[in-house]
Scaffold this motif. Structure first.
Motif, mmCIF file in Angstrom:
data_model
loop_
_atom_site.group_PDB
_atom_site.id
_atom_site.type_symbol
_atom_site.label_atom_id
_atom_site.label_comp_id
_atom_site.label_asym_id
_atom_site.label_seq_id
_atom_site.Cartn_x
_atom_site.Cartn_y
_atom_site.Cartn_z
ATOM 1 N N GLU A 16 -6.103 7.054 -13.003
ATOM 2 C CA GLU A 16 -6.529 7.183 -11.617
ATOM 3 C C GLU A 16 -5.374 7.667 -10.738
ATOM 4 O O GLU A 16 -4.218 7.286 -10.952
ATOM 5 C CB GLU A 16 -7.037 5.834 -11.091
ATOM 6 N N VAL A 17 -5.710 8.488 -9.758
ATOM 7 C CA VAL A 17 -4.710 8.889 -8.758
ATOM 8 C C VAL A 17 -4.492 7.711 -7.822
ATOM 9 O O VAL A 17 -5.436 7.199 -7.206
ATOM 10 C CB VAL A 17 -5.186 10.126 -7.972
ATOM 11 N N ALA A 18 -3.263 7.267 -7.714
ATOM 12 C CA ALA A 18 -2.954 6.075 -6.914
ATOM 13 C C ALA A 18 -3.105 6.374 -5.433
ATOM 14 O O ALA A 18 -2.838 7.494 -4.972
ATOM 15 C CB ALA A 18 -1.533 5.609 -7.200
ATOM 16 N N PRO A 19 -3.522 5.383 -4.646
ATOM 17 C CA PRO A 19 -3.584 5.565 -3.198
ATOM 18 C C PRO A 19 -2.198 5.863 -2.623
ATOM 19 O O PRO A 19 -1.175 5.467 -3.199
ATOM 20 C CB PRO A 19 -4.122 4.220 -2.689
ATOM 21 N N TRP A 20 -2.170 6.541 -1.509
ATOM 22 C CA TRP A 20 -0.915 6.837 -0.804
ATOM 23 C C TRP A 20 -0.479 5.614 -0.021
ATOM 24 O O TRP A 20 -1.299 4.870 0.516
ATOM 25 C CB TRP A 20 -1.111 8.022 0.133
ATOM 26 N N THR A 21 0.839 5.388 0.034
ATOM 27 C CA THR A 21 1.374 4.273 0.812
ATOM 28 C C THR A 21 2.458 4.784 1.767
ATOM 29 O O THR A 21 3.034 5.855 1.538
ATOM 30 C CB THR A 21 2.009 3.208 -0.095
ATOM 31 N N PRO A 22 2.752 4.034 2.829
ATOM 32 C CA PRO A 22 3.831 4.453 3.726
ATOM 33 C C PRO A 22 5.176 4.602 3.013
ATOM 34 O O PRO A 22 5.998 5.435 3.411
ATOM 35 C CB PRO A 22 3.870 3.336 4.766
ATOM 36 N N ILE A 23 5.411 3.812 1.971
ATOM 37 C CA ILE A 23 6.679 3.922 1.241
ATOM 38 C C ILE A 23 6.782 5.265 0.541
ATOM 39 O O ILE A 23 7.879 5.819 0.392
ATOM 40 C CB ILE A 23 6.827 2.767 0.226
#
Length: 889
Positions: free
Chosen positions: A197-204
């Motif tokens: 799965e493509v991981a969700p984007w995070t601010p980090i």
């Protein structure tokens, strides 16, 4: 796909130049790409219709409507004929959500690839690949993402909300799409790896990108380690090492803030002198290898820099300032910049942005551009923000510090390898930072290495190299981006600069109130003065970690950083040259770009002002495309003094005589420019290859121009003698003659017998490469994924800075291909922002099948620009599509 793209590397386009050498680390996936491409060819051959569906599936829809629950009110995204988005919203958070959504539309694979790189997780994406693993090991050692995680808590609450909103927008686009709808690269990679799965984007993920920026723009690394490496190669002769690293020629090329009495620069340069270290160490060479293995997402080398200048309204057509900027970064497809406008429909306490310019996919806000009251440009400050410490380490896990043995700090990193065996890495650190020597197993330090005089006995253990880098201390650059986007005055710029800790950049700016200014930001180390130590304490050489006098003593206060406002001469040029005359202000570095681009811009601006020519955005762009060659100005007179009796060679040398009368313009159609480049590359090889290892081979940048210019004054210097010839001692003129002959023979083989038919653009080719489907893939895949190569003018240390590496070879032939470029150009007219101009290197899209993938490349290569609308009326007039993002209520 639409439109006609001829096959990449068409010989009719590139002549016989072959592939240009790529920026190191930019093609970690090359080997994988070859395997993948072979499978993709089968798919293409098997069914054109299927292939068309696969490659076009990720293309975004620029029109219509979408409902997003994350929004608080409606957002409009207007795009022009080049696909550039202008976003309109009622709150700051909705603007950032929409920017994240648009970035994911346009360039998500690029974002995902970057976050794997910055986290040291490329192997997790691509599988078993020695280059990927080497990069992962170095980045995990440096801990880019670990530092980004620590920075999160330092940001203001407001900035955290904006970064979170941006991530929400990215994820809103990801949530309804599988990987194949995000980028054709996922379809390709999925053939040979298990992507999951493509991981969700995070601010980090966004903050970690700041570390990649800081690494690529950190200066002095190669010079510091290079000096220590050269000592060994030159048999401990420190004086000869000093000749390779001359002082900045400040009486020839003026600093950004010239001394008050500076009128016409002199043509002489003071000699450099360095305290003498006794030698270098294998540990240092191991550290050098680790530095070389680190991916460069923005590029590296002498060509990484920028031009910027700002002109007072007193000298412009509109009576308000003109500001121009063109960052010089590595060549890639897509180019590193994305274009955007972020507009509040009404400026309120909840909605504070009205800004447009160039942004990075993966990062909220605008990095370079203008708002309604201020324009700003960035160039690399070049400050020395990295120091390498030689550490005395022991087998029991301790190291020497202040006369005592103290424990190393250790942590274990596990690098996941897609489809392979995980790699375990132990990272050791001292008080100075992580140990970077020995990270790559084949370069582990040897205990028998020579070390500086006075070093403690190795005993049990040996020596290692630790790295201090300002970017490894958490900071608030994430706050600075938003502060700069909202700035309106010189005081606002100074406040934003105080937060803009890494990477250290020159800021030039102009306001609608008529001010022009310069501000140096950045976290700059304060180094103690050690007058009786084994090496200099100014950061120019690796330093002994056991001697506390070499430790950093804090950082330069923001209030002490150089600045200027409304200088009398009516303009400011910041093009990576020295900031202040030597000895004035805080010490920033001794290893500057040598200032030939900046001085040429100063001369052109002065000439226009003295002639009474008022400057507009079009003329500013013309100045950024200037192609006068300072190398030729310094070297051609000496070449023409050489006696050439061979008529065959004389035919080529005659080109240089005619070129002298033409002002040494390095344009793409110039035969003389092609010949001179070949002479320059051969001259460097003949002069230095017998003395220096391949790692220190001259790249031909501005430092080497100063080195050779000084050597021309000494016809019997030891550098001229080619030690590869037995019982023969060459002088200057013999080497110059050999360079003329070798260049004539070389170009005869590659470009033809008649020198009049030669063209610089046949050799000097810009060929942006996709990071996955780039160099080394079958022709049909290259045709699809890589923009058509284009021959260009310009060159290293020329204002039109299309850099090349004089030491590069491909398949046994010298390579003159472009390695770095003006990654965009912009000229802002503060009298009327709608008269501003801009151009991107390739295009706004990251999808190879998209028309906007490379639709600006032709204009960029020709030195042309496009209108840059800013007002709502101008944006609407330019719009060709509108996408409405609606709140479900």
């Amino acid at each position: 796909m639409t439109g006609e793209k001829p096959p990449a590397r068409n010989t009719a386009v590139v002549g016989g130049s072959g592939y240009p050498r790529q920026v190191r680390g930019s093609h970690l996936l090359q080997r994988l790409a070859i395997v993948v491409a072979a499978v993709l060819v089968v798919i293409l051959v098997a069914g054109v219709a299927l292939a068309t569906v696969l490659v076009r599936r990720p293309l975004p829809d620029y029109g219509g409507e979408t409902t997003l629950r994350i929004l608080s009110s409606e957002v409009e995204v207007l795009r022009d004929e080049r696909g550039v988005p202008q976003i309109y919203a009622d709150t700051d958070t909705d603007l950032m959500r929409a920017q994240g959504y648009v970035h994911a539309q346009d360039r998500f694979f690029e974002m995902d690839y970057r976050r794997h790189v910055t986290a040291g997780r490329v192997s997790e994406l691509v599988g078993e690949n020695e280059n990927a693993l080497a990069a992962d090991r170095v980045i995990r050692t440096l801990g880019w993402r670990r530092v980004a995680e620590q920075e999160w808590d330092l940001l203001s609450e407001e900035s955290r909300a904006l970064f979170e909103a941006y991530a929400e927008g990215v994820n809103a686009y990801l949530d309804s799409r599988e990987a194949s709808q995000l980028g054709v690269e996922y379809t390709v990679l999925g053939i040979v790896t298990d992507l999951g799965e493509v991981a969700p984007w995070t601010p980090i993920d966004s903050l970690a990108w700041l570390k990649a920026m800081a690494w690529d723009l950190a200066a002095n690394n190669d010079q510091e380690l290079g000096r220590a490496t050269a000592v060994r190669a030159l048999g401990g002769d420190v004086a000869r090492v000093a000749q390779l690293y001359p002082a900045y020629p400040e009486t020839q090329n003026l600093p950004i803030i010239p001394p008050p009495d500076a009128t016409e620069p002199e043509a002489t340069v003071e000699d450099a002198s360095w305290p003498a270290p006794a030698g270098a160490v294998d540990a240092i060479e191991s550290a050098y290898a680790a530095v070389q293995a680190t991916p460069r997402l923005l590029g590296d080398g002498d060509g990484i820099g920028s031009n910027s200048f700002v002109v007072s309204g007193e000298h412009t057509v509109g009576g308000q300032p003109i500001l121009a900027n063109d960052p010089h970064l590595g060549i890639s497809a897509p180019g590193v910049w994305h274009q955007v406008g972020l507009h509040c429909r009404e400026l309120t306490t909840l909605c504070t942005f009205d800004v447009a310019g160039f942004d990075f996919a993966g990062m909220p806000g605008v990095i370079i551009g203008h708002n309604a009251e201020l324009a700003w440009g960035l160039t690399n400050l070049g400050a020395d923000v990295v120091d390498f410490f030689l550490e005395r380490v022991y087998d029991d896990g301790t190291y020497l510090r202040g006369g005592e043995r103290v424990p190393l700090t250790r942590r274990t990193e596990t690098i996941a390898v897609n489809g392979g065996t995980d790699d375990s890495l132990t990272v050791a650190s001292t008080a100075h930072g992580p140990i970077v020597s020995g990270v790559l197993p084949e370069t582990a330090a040897a205990n028998s290495s020579p070390v500086p005089d006075g070093s403690p006995s190795p005993g049990f253990g040996g020596y290692a190299v630790a790295m201090s880098w300002t970017a490894l201390t958490p900071g608030r650059t994430g706050d600075a981006i938003f502060a700069l986007n909202r700035a309106a005055t010189a005081e606002d710029v100074a406040a934003a600069a105080a937060l803009f800790e890494v990477p250290a950049q020159n800021i030039v700016f102009a306001t609608t109130d008529g001010d022009i200014g310069y501000q140096a930001p950045g976290r700059i180390p304060v180094r103690q003065d050690v007058s009786d130590g084994p090496v200099p304490s100014d950061g120019s050489w690796p330093r002994p970690g056991w001697d506390g006098r070499y430790d950093w003593a804090g950082y330069v206060p923001a209030a002490d950083m150089p600045r200027a406002l409304n200088p009398e001469e009516g303009f400011i040029v910041a093009a990576n040259q020295a900031v202040l005359p030597a000895g004035q202000g805080p010490f920033l570095t001794g290893d500057w770009d040598y200032g030939f681009r900046s001085q040429r811009l100063r001369e052109r601006l002065t000439e226009n002002i003295e002639r009474g020519v008022n400057i507009d955005a079009s003329l500013a762009n013309e100045l950024m495309n200037d192609e006068a060659n300072p190398y030729a100005e310094a070297l051609v007179p000496a070449l023409l003094d050489v006696t050439v009796t061979d008529g065959f060679v004389r035919e080529a040398v005659d080109l240089l005589a005619e070129w002298e009368e033409e002002g040494y313009q390095q344009d793409g159609d110039s035969a003389a420019a092609a010949y001179f480049a070949a002479v320059w590359a051969n001259l460097l090889d003949l002069t230095f290859a017998d003395d220096l290892p391949a790692t220190l081979a001259p790249d031909g940048g501005s430092r080497w121009l100063v080195v050779v210019d000084r050597l021309l004054e000494d016809p019997t210097s030891a550098w001229w003698d080619d030690r590869r010839t037995i019982n023969l001692v060459e002088s200057r003129d013999e080497i110059l003659l050999q360079a003329l002959v070798s260049a004539r023979n070389e170009l005869t083989q590659t470009l033809g017998k008649d020198p009049g038919d030669w063209r610089w653009s046949q050799l000097h080719v810009a060929a942006p490469q996709h990071p996955v489907l780039g160099e080394g893939v079958p022709a049909v895949v290259s045709w699809f994924a890589n923009p058509r190569p284009v021959g260009v003018g310009g060159g290293s240390s020329i204002v039109n800075a299309t850099g090349w590496d004089a030491s590069a070879e491909v398949e046994g032939r010298r390579d003159y291909g472009v390695t770095s470029v003006p990654s965009m150009r912009m000229a802002v007219d503060l009298a009327n922002f709608d008269r501003s101009l801009w151009v991107n290197f390739t295009g706004v899209s990251g999808h190879p099948a998209d028309d906007h993938y490379d639709d600006q490349l032709g204009a960029w290569a020709a030195g042309e620009t496009f209108p840059w609308p800013f007002s709502r009326t101008a944006v609407e007039d330019a719009a060709t599509s509108t996408r409405t993002l609606r709140h479900p209520g």
